[in-house]
Design a protein around this motif. Structure first.
Motif, PDB file in Angstrom:
ATOM      1  N   ARG A 134       0.862  -1.176   0.000  1.00  0.00           N
ATOM      2  CA  ARG A 134       0.000   0.000   0.000  1.00  0.00           C
ATOM      3  C   ARG A 134       0.904   1.234   0.000  1.00  0.00           C
ATOM      4  NH1 ARG A 134      -5.436   0.223  -1.050  1.00  0.00           N
ATOM      5  NH2 ARG A 134      -5.506   2.475  -1.193  1.00  0.00           N
ATOM      6  N   THR A 139      -2.981   5.624  -1.592  1.00  0.00           N
ATOM      7  CA  THR A 139      -3.891   6.525  -0.889  1.00  0.00           C
ATOM      8  C   THR A 139      -3.302   7.928  -1.011  1.00  0.00           C
ATOM      9  OG1 THR A 139      -4.419   4.746   0.635  1.00  0.00           O
ATOM     10  CG2 THR A 139      -5.036   6.971   1.319  1.00  0.00           C
ATOM     11  N   THR A 192      -2.813  12.224   1.618  1.00  0.00           N
ATOM     12  CA  THR A 192      -2.683  11.696   2.974  1.00  0.00           C
ATOM     13  C   THR A 192      -1.217  11.767   3.397  1.00  0.00           C
ATOM     14  OG1 THR A 192      -4.510  10.216   2.542  1.00  0.00           O
ATOM     15  CG2 THR A 192      -3.120   9.649   4.409  1.00  0.00           C
TER      16      THR A 192
END
Ligand code: FAD
Ligand code: NAP
Length: 532
Positions: free
Chosen positions: A33, A104, A107
């Motif tokens: 991720r 993501t 962030t």
């Protein structure tokens, strides 16, 4: 309620490094991720949208090598691509390999804390999301924390202030404006000629004059591109040894007769680019040799700049050529012959304060509508130390690195298991073509994770002795050269209070690769491998 995301590996940063790390891990079957502060991919090339931004390693070399079809199908339009084209390339890579679905965006990682009992990293972010993983990779960038100048009264300046490394996405309309530019490193030197063509007036506030070599940029002809691509594998193999394919000379400047030496400087000046500094093999280790190339460039500056007082201010005298990152330009010195450009030599007339719409020096108030800060970065350690990183028994990285960064191979630091850095301090990093360095680190980390898995380990940590020896080795390597002589960002000299330590490892990337490979071949010598 805060949401938790789990993966085998969490990667911070979606520039060249983070994207490549994600793609390679995926291919090996690790779940990964990526967390990125920006709204899209690109890293440096997302943030640096200032006028004139471009690479100074030739585009055909400043690109990924991991996919032959990618390198064959992508066509560069210029010898040195401009920021929009490099960003398009990175966006293309993200789309082509469908990378965004595991990133993501918007962030920022605030903390990364290692849980000794569970042997896992827990990352907290500004959006409230929590990420947990066995391994954590900092792909946070060596030049990703912009630094504004601490000038008295900067907070009172009435006009807008833009840092080159955080340039607005929508651009800045400079037409009819009086623009102040502070900073004459690579960014300022690229931006000033372009700003001067757009703005009504430009005041360049220079603290330290820099050595600048002409880029001789231009369109990349199809023929040249096709020829290069027909030999891409060979070029990439050589780049793994030398970083960028320059003409490295095996001759000494001091042992070469003056006329021959000057002819060689002239030939390389006409060719352009960073290749210039590799004209002789003693330029970066012998001050007398370096004086010969520094004198050559000072002579060129005096030839180009018509006003002798301005030329004199533009001639660097306080550091040997190449000891600050060499700058490559398109028409920088010529810009000071324009009527709408003034050079303010801050060594002669320092800034007193910023007040209203003026930069006030000891000589006069320079009125401007907006200020461009090309004032650089908290380099190499800034982005990782901005995150509250805690390793074994809650030890913080800030405490551990209070006297300067300590790593083993630039890849890991003792007491912070399973935490990897890409192009970190203690590796060649910013001293070489960074894509070559990034690809090497990504491959090494992938090999290490596969090895751990195959051997039934899940924990890897640099040992204290190995780290101490490596830090010593990195210091010795720098001290054999002239590099520590300049007050450069390589040494942290641009950040008040930052420990003065030469951070990158001065070595041919080929040699460094061998050192890393030998250690891996010996079962990751100097690392403690264990099962938690
Ligand atoms: P970056 O591109 O810096 O990406 C790091 C990413 O991490 C950023 O997007 C940042 O937002 C994100 N990040 C950081 N901290 C956090 C956090 N806490 N939370 C979430 N996200 C975070 N190198 C060369 O070799 N040749 C060149 O010609 C060259 N030109 C350059 C021109 C400019 C203007 C600059 C500034 C640098 C240049 N460089 C060049 C160096 C450049 O840093 C590397 O080439 C390369 O782009 C670095 O990629 P990266 O992925 O390691 O880091
Ligand atoms: P930089 O090299 O650190 O230059 C910053 C400039 O700002 C210097 O001239 C510095 O002066 C000046 N400055 C800083 N604080 C100041 C103050 N308070 N008052 C007056 N002047 C001040 O930063 P950069 O130009 O952004 O480049 C950073 C690195 O990014 C480069 O070295 C390179 O690795 C990379 N880069 C590459 C390219 C490229 O061509 N591909 C382009 C841009 C950036 P002093 O020297 O006196 O400190």
């Amino acid at each position: 309620m805060s949401q938790e995301i789990r993966s085998d590996v969490v990667i911070v940063g979606a520039g060249f490094a983070g994207l490549h790390m994600l793609h390679q891990l995926r291919g090996l079957g690790f779940s990964a991720r990526v967390i990125e502060a920006a709204s899209d991919v690109g890293g440096v090339w997302y943030w640096n949208r200032y006028p004139g931004a471009r690479c100074d390693v030739e585009s055909l070399q400043y690109s990924y090598s991991f996919c032959s079809d990618l390198e064959q199908s992508w066509n560069w339009t210029e010898k040195y691509a401009a920021q929009p084209e490099i960003l398009r390339y990175i966006e293309h890579v993200a789309s082509r390999f469908d990378l965004r679905r595991e990133i993501t965006f918007n962030t920022r990682v605030l903390s990364a804390i290692f849980n000794d009992r569970l042997s896992e990293w827990c990352l907290q972010t500004d959006s409230g999301l929590t990420f947990r993983s066995q391994y954590c990779v900092m792909a946070t960038g060596a030049l990703s924390v912009p630094r504004l100048p601490d000038l008295p009264g900067i907070e009172n300046f009435e006009g807008p202030i833009y840092h080159t490394g955080a340039w607005p996405r929508e651009g800045v309309d400079l037409r009819g404006k009086r623009v102040g530019v502070i900073g004459t490193g690579s960014s300022g030197i690229q931006a000033i000629p372009v700003i001067a063509r757009q703005a009504k007036k430009v005041s360049v506030f220079q603290r330290t004059a820099n050595f600048v070599i002409p880029a001789h940029n231009g369109p990349l002809e199809d023929e040249a591109q096709v020829a290069w691509k027909s030999n891409y594998a060979d070029h990439r193999a050589r780049a793994k040894e030398v970083g960028t394919l320059y003409e490295f000379s095996a001759k000494s400047a001091l042992a070469t007769p003056t006329a021959e030496r000057v002819a060689e400087y002239e030939r390389r000046w006409q060719k352009g680019g960073v290749n210039f500094v590799h004209a002789f093999n003693d330029l970066m280790i012998d001050k007398a040799a370096n004086d010969t190339i520094s004198d050559f460039v000072r002579h060129k500056i005096r030839q180009i700049v018509k006003n002798p007082v301005v030329a004199d201010s533009l001639c660097p005298t306080d550091h040997p050529l190449g000891t600050k990152r060499i700058c490559v330009d398109t028409g920088y010195f010529e810009t000071f012959n324009r009527d709408n450009v003034e050079l303010v030599d801050l060594k002669k007339t320092p800034v007193r304060e910023l007040s209203g719409n003026a930069v006030v020096t000891t000589q006069k108030a320079h009125e401007i509508d907006l200020l461009v800060c090309a004032t650089g970065y908290d380099a190499l350690t800034g982005a990782v130390l901005n995150i509250d990183i805690q390793g074994l028994q809650g030890q913080t990285l800030k405490e551990k690195w209070a006297q300067g960064p300590r790593t083993y191979l630039g890849l890991m630091t003792q007491a912070f298991p399973n935490l990897f850095f890409i192009t970190g301090a203690g590796s060649p990093s910013v001293l070489v073509n960074m894509i070559v360095g990034i690809e090497h680190h990504v491959a090494w980390i992938c090999d290490a994770l596969q090895y751990l898995k195959a051997q039934g380990f899940n924990c890897m940590e640099a040992s204290k002795d190995a780290e101490n020896n490596w830090v010593e080795h990195v210091n010795q390597a720098a001290n054999k050269t002239l590099l520590p002589l300049a007050n450069s960002w390589f040494l942290g000299a641009n950040i008040p209070g930052k420990p003065r330590v030469f951070m990158p490892y001065v070595a041919k990337i080929g040699l460094y690769r061998k050192e890393c490979q030998n250690i891996a071949d010996q079962g990751y010598q100097g690392f403690k491998l264990s099962t938690s």
